[in-house]
Scaffold this motif. Structure first.
Motif, PDB file in Angstrom:
ATOM      1  N   GLU A  71       0.868  -1.166   0.000  1.00 48.01           N
ATOM      2  CA  GLU A  71       0.000   0.000   0.000  1.00 48.01           C
ATOM      3  C   GLU A  71       0.906   1.217   0.000  1.00 48.01           C
ATOM      4  O   GLU A  71       1.873   1.285   0.742  1.00 48.01           O
ATOM      5  N   TYR A  72       0.592   2.169  -0.846  1.00 49.08           N
ATOM      6  CA  TYR A  72       1.420   3.352  -0.984  1.00 49.08           C
ATOM      7  C   TYR A  72       0.739   4.546  -0.339  1.00 49.08           C
ATOM      8  O   TYR A  72      -0.474   4.721  -0.434  1.00 49.08           O
ATOM      9  N   LYS A  73       1.555   5.369   0.327  1.00 49.36           N
ATOM     10  CA  LYS A  73       1.053   6.575   0.960  1.00 49.36           C
ATOM     11  C   LYS A  73       1.903   7.748   0.510  1.00 49.36           C
ATOM     12  O   LYS A  73       3.120   7.639   0.410  1.00 49.36           O
ATOM     13  N   LYS A  74       1.252   8.853   0.221  1.00 49.79           N
ATOM     14  CA  LYS A  74       1.968  10.055  -0.171  1.00 49.79           C
ATOM     15  C   LYS A  74       2.646  10.655   1.061  1.00 49.79           C
ATOM     16  O   LYS A  74       2.037  10.790   2.118  1.00 49.79           O
ATOM     17  N   VAL A  75       3.927  10.978   0.910  1.00 54.44           N
ATOM     18  CA  VAL A  75       4.653  11.573   2.050  1.00 54.44           C
ATOM     19  C   VAL A  75       5.183  12.940   1.690  1.00 54.44           C
ATOM     20  O   VAL A  75       5.375  13.288   0.576  1.00 54.44           O
TER      21      VAL A  75
END
Length: 75
Positions: A71-75
């Protein structure tokens, strides 16, 4: 753990030098490949006619599965 990785490096180098594919199960496989210009026979191919050599890694099922579940999260 470090000793295991150091030994793995030694075995990996030796097996690849001998033209073998090194399989690490669910992690994946290591294999050497080389490219050269085309020749009529393998006798014409020498070390000096090779353009490049590299180590290929193909991820195994375990790593591929992990990649599909990320799962990718914007940082």
């Amino acid at each position: 753990c470090l000793r295991v990785l150091m030994n793995l490096e030694v075995v990996l180098k030796n097996e690849l030098k001998n033209g073998r594919i090194v399989s690490l199960g669910g992690i994946g496989d290591f294999q050497l490949s080389a490219t050269s210009i085309g020749f009529e026979s393998e006798k014409q191919v020498t070390k000096s006619t090779l353009k490049s050599a590299k180590i290929n890694f193909r991820a195994g099922k375990g790593l591929k599965k992990m990649m599909s579940e990320l799962e990718y999260k914007k940082v």
